[in-house]
Design an enzyme around this catalytic site. Sequence first.
Site, PDB file in Angstrom:
ATOM      1  N   HIS A 186     -23.877 -41.239 -57.537  1.00 43.51           N
ATOM      2  CA  HIS A 186     -24.011 -42.695 -57.479  1.00 43.51           C
ATOM      3  C   HIS A 186     -25.165 -43.200 -58.344  1.00 43.51           C
ATOM      4  O   HIS A 186     -25.605 -44.335 -58.184  1.00 43.51           O
ATOM      5  CB  HIS A 186     -24.203 -43.144 -56.031  1.00 43.51           C
TER       6      HIS A 186
ATOM      7  N   ARG B 291     -61.714 -34.837 -48.827  1.00 38.35           N
ATOM      8  CA  ARG B 291     -61.539 -36.231 -48.388  1.00 38.35           C
ATOM      9  C   ARG B 291     -61.862 -37.234 -49.488  1.00 38.35           C
ATOM     10  O   ARG B 291     -61.553 -38.417 -49.371  1.00 38.35           O
ATOM     11  CB  ARG B 291     -62.453 -36.507 -47.195  1.00 38.35           C
TER      12      ARG B 291
ATOM     13  N   GLU C 107     -39.568 -33.164 -49.834  1.00 40.90           N
ATOM     14  CA  GLU C 107     -40.893 -32.533 -49.716  1.00 40.90           C
ATOM     15  C   GLU C 107     -41.183 -31.645 -50.930  1.00 40.90           C
ATOM     16  O   GLU C 107     -42.308 -31.611 -51.430  1.00 40.90           O
ATOM     17  CB  GLU C 107     -40.957 -31.739 -48.399  1.00 40.90           C
TER      18      GLU C 107
ATOM     19  N   LYS D  59     -57.212 -36.336 -48.688  1.00 37.68           N
ATOM     20  CA  LYS D  59     -56.497 -35.623 -47.625  1.00 37.68           C
ATOM     21  C   LYS D  59     -56.058 -36.555 -46.508  1.00 37.68           C
ATOM     22  O   LYS D  59     -54.965 -36.445 -45.983  1.00 37.68           O
ATOM     23  CB  LYS D  59     -57.414 -34.525 -47.079  1.00 37.68           C
TER      24      LYS D  59
END
Length: 613
Positions: A509, A27, A486, A608
Amino acid sequence: MCGIVGYAGAKDASAVVLEGLKKLEYRGYDSAGIASLNGRLAICRAQGKLSNLEIKLKEKPLPGRVAIGHTRWATHGAPVERNAHPHADESGRVAVVQNGIVENFIPLRAQLQQEGHRFKSDTDTEVITHLIDKYMAAGHDLAAACRLAFQQLEGAHAIAVVSDQEPGKIIAARLGHAGGVIVGLGHGENYLASDIPAILEHTQRVVFLEDREMAVITAGSVEFARLDGSPVTKEAVGITWDAAAADKGRYRHFMQKEIYEQPQSIQSTLRGRVDFTTGRVTLEELPLSPAEAAAIERIVIVACGTSAYAVLVGQFLIERLAGVRVSVDYASEFRYRNPLVDAKTVILAISQSGETVDTLAALEEGRRKGGKLWSIVNVQGSAVHRISDGAILMQAGPEIGVASTKAFTATLTDLFLLGMYLGQLRGVLTEAGSRELAAALARLPELAGQVLADGGNDYEALAELYHQKEHFLFLGRGLNYPIALEGALKLKEISYIHAEGYPAGEMKHGPIALIDRDMPVVCLVPKDNVYEKMISQVEQVRSRNGIVIALVNEGDEGVAKKSNHVLSIPRAHPLLTPVIAVITLQLLAYYMAVRRGADVDQPRNLAKSVTVE
Ligand code: M6R
């Protein structure tokens, strides 16, 4: 962003807290600290990874039976020891750890400075310490002083406080959405944590604090109250995860372990939800009558990051399987564009952590506008889970690696199940169609296992060849376009190689200008309805000397001949191919990062769960 752990009991409190912080390091990991009570308040802090704090604690242990700790991901103030939590007041009476941002800290600090308080850090958190100290000096007890202090804070916060004036206690509070505040209940001991893995080895009975609730935790009791002081009765929840699931086991990295857990987590996602004989799907957590399902006019799916790529697959699947109009949005954008939502709209949020602040805000916006709230969420009891009218729990188990992997494939599987469930209730899916899809689902764990067991794909060799490249392109079409996105996200977040995912048809493009002999292009070419179109993209990349790494179905020699390298996957139902294809791209990113010597589980600048805006 940050992680908080607390303990009150008979054990060595700082040791328990340190072990808990290790489970939360995902974290935040730029500094850490612990405050312990042993008659007096003692604090140890260190810049950098938790291992630095551990070394300091070995040299100078912090004895005591009550402690709080924090692992930091800096928002205000550089990641140096002086700014690490816990923050103590000048008298050394009070120590505070916080997750969140005190938005009004500048006027509060100015006011406190005028009153004579001297600040030692650049953080917003330190104002909380001084406010509590001020109210204690005025004669309030710790809980009352905390209440008065917390009522002055603007923003969202998870806070823990200890004081040597009331040495057996930890005060914890949740104000708004700044990540979870979880009280773990033991026998003769109690715990505090921002996330379940921190305390899982000690207890599976937990209580989740809601917005503007506080807990007074001692070894023998926990009292809950609202911020206005009124008591509140809370129910304990039994957590189904086991402690081993939050452990790295024989793997080098959590990400690696979690990639390899996917056959199991997909199996768990299916368990009890599909009747493989009739093809019928049951989602008990989302009870709906056919009439209720028919009344849904629109589903808006919102999420962030990897979960937002799952959203794109979900749009395709739900429209196809259930015939419901689906729109999608980044949760971080949704609330800022005055979205059209009414009582016939479902807002479906996807979140591994269930604590992502933007996703929660999007749900709240949906609620304000009268929509129904559903979610697909991994963490039981998280804020997203609690706010939802109906929630599908992912069954992925704890995901610790910062780069999301098994939660993504569990989500794709859940979205497929949701599409089937709604399609059956709305009469869009026939019985024969349902049986065919259920049979395809039944094979999914086995196919995921084959991707992981297959020695044919030499990810390490590819990493050896291309780990020094600065850019990668990922191209896909249809359902595999989100998988290209992803694949690119996985590569950039753990290896720091710049990577872009693109819908293959859009290449001409613009991005085609980037292709030269230095550009590896991962082309997703499974056998589906856009197979031929993808082959023509491969040709175009090759004709400009780009390096083609083609993801193909096993035995596709035709594409292999046109490519520099192939990554092969077993053949799955086209609507389930994304689940299998993405595992290959996760492994590619993983080996690339390992070869570059990057910190796979704790990539720089990332946390996280993003609980601040
Ligand atoms: O917990 P959530 O699913 O709400 O998190 C959303 C994103 O923050 C998360 O997916 C992030 O993008 C990961 N680092 C992706 O690997």
